[in-house]
Design a protein around this motif. Structure first.
Motif, mmCIF file in Angstrom:
data_model
loop_
_atom_site.group_PDB
_atom_site.id
_atom_site.type_symbol
_atom_site.label_atom_id
_atom_site.label_comp_id
_atom_site.label_asym_id
_atom_site.label_seq_id
_atom_site.Cartn_x
_atom_site.Cartn_y
_atom_site.Cartn_z
ATOM 1 N N LYS A 88 -2.615 1.073 12.368
ATOM 2 C CA LYS A 88 -4.017 0.725 12.167
ATOM 3 C C LYS A 88 -4.153 -0.710 11.644
ATOM 4 O O LYS A 88 -4.990 -1.484 12.115
ATOM 5 C CB LYS A 88 -4.654 1.703 11.174
ATOM 6 N N VAL A 143 0.605 5.357 0.896
ATOM 7 C CA VAL A 143 -0.239 6.365 1.555
ATOM 8 C C VAL A 143 0.523 7.682 1.630
ATOM 9 O O VAL A 143 1.716 7.750 1.334
ATOM 10 C CB VAL A 143 -0.647 5.908 2.977
ATOM 11 N N LYS A 153 0.849 -1.192 0.000
ATOM 12 C CA LYS A 153 0.000 0.000 0.000
ATOM 13 C C LYS A 153 0.883 1.240 0.000
ATOM 14 O O LYS A 153 1.962 1.245 0.601
ATOM 15 C CB LYS A 153 -0.890 -0.016 1.246
ATOM 16 N N GLU A 210 1.268 9.826 6.939
ATOM 17 C CA GLU A 210 0.333 8.853 7.507
ATOM 18 C C GLU A 210 0.878 7.430 7.548
ATOM 19 O O GLU A 210 0.148 6.506 7.913
ATOM 20 C CB GLU A 210 -0.964 8.861 6.682
ATOM 21 N N GLU A 263 0.949 5.751 11.089
ATOM 22 C CA GLU A 263 -0.443 5.650 11.537
ATOM 23 C C GLU A 263 -1.169 4.523 10.800
ATOM 24 O O GLU A 263 -1.903 3.734 11.401
ATOM 25 C CB GLU A 263 -1.156 6.978 11.296
ATOM 26 N N GLU A 264 -0.950 4.433 9.493
ATOM 27 C CA GLU A 264 -1.595 3.395 8.688
ATOM 28 C C GLU A 264 -1.085 2.015 9.071
ATOM 29 O O GLU A 264 -1.854 1.045 9.136
ATOM 30 C CB GLU A 264 -1.343 3.654 7.200
#
Length: 261
Positions: free
Chosen positions: A195, A184, A182, A188, A191-192
């Motif tokens: 998560k 981003v 991924k 972030e 944080e991603e």
């Protein structure tokens, strides 16, 4: 958690966060970093409360910009082989940790940094991240698993292109070829990753651990033996409290409370 000189290791609930902490040197990997990373992995391996790991680099410029060339430059043949073996042992220890490891790649992931990211289960990259294996430009080759893990992740053809040319690629290109999961916004990334780690941590620890073992061990087997391994692990989970709790919670339409037992 234990204090280190070149990394930090902390926990947020049941998520461990390891940060390579040499921003002045773009988090370059030297012997001390590798040894402290090994200690951190050992600590996490015996801590039953931790269910996932996020691995990142300090600062905005680099995840890990590579192995420490200043340390490597004067090594002889035997010393260089031992350095490669040390890195490979530690990266394999990280790869074979029973819980998932997510690389939060912020900035450069070059050489040993790209290899470190590849030893993780999942890679989340910031939009400004750069990946590459530039070792041939230094008169050497990838020595921390790059020739092996890169080919397994993106296929031999693309791996050879990147390893032969030493080309540095963007996060978007890394996503296109399957090197990262991924991409981003750069601010972030951690944080991603946290998560995603929290989502994983909410599932059955044993289910996740056995799944990781099935994938890691199965890729080295022919399909028939790999399917046999999967069936064996699948069956073994039916002796666990996690299986009882998970299926009972599903039938009762409530959130499962897994304990990893």
């Amino acid at each position: 958690m234990k204090e280190f000189n070149t990394i930090t290791c902390s926990a947020e609930e049941n998520i461990a966060i390891i940060t390579i902490n040499r921003p002045k040197y773009l988090n370059a990997l030297n012997t001390e970093v590798l040894q402290e990373l090994s200690e951190a992995v050992d600590f996490i391996a015996v801590n039953k409360e931790i269910r996932a790991v996020v691995l990142t680099g300090a600062g905005e410029k680099a995840f890990v910009a590579g192995a420490d060339i200043a340390e490597m430059q004067s090594k002889n043949v035997l010393e260089a082989r031992e350095f490669s073996s040390l890195g490979n042992r530690i990266f394999s220890k990280l790869e074979n940790l029973s819980i998932p490891v997510i690389a939060a790649v912020n900035g450069f992931a070059l050489g040993g940094g790209c290899e470190l990211a590849m030893a993780c289960d999942i890679r989340i990259a910031g939009s400004k991240a750069k990946f590459g294996q530039p070792e041939v430009g230094l008169g050497i080759m990838a020595g921390f698993g790059g020739t092996q893990r890169l080919a397994r992740l993106v296929g031999a053809g693309i791996a050879k292109e990147l390893l032969y040319t030493g080309e540095m690629i963007s996060a978007d290109r890394a996503y296109e070829i399957g090197l990262v999961n991924k991409v981003v916004n750069s601010v972030e990334v951690q944080e991603e990753a946290i998560k995603m780690a929290q989502m994983i941590a909410s599932k059955s620890p044993l289910g996740v651990s056995f799944t990781k073992k099935a994938i890691n061990d199965g890729v080295n087997l022919d399909l028939e033996r790999a399917l046999s391994l999967e069936a064996e692990l699948f069956g073994a989970l039916f002796s666990t409290d996690d299986q009882t709790e998970g299926m009972t919670a599903f039938l009762e339409k409530r959130q499962a409370a897994f304990k990893g037992e």
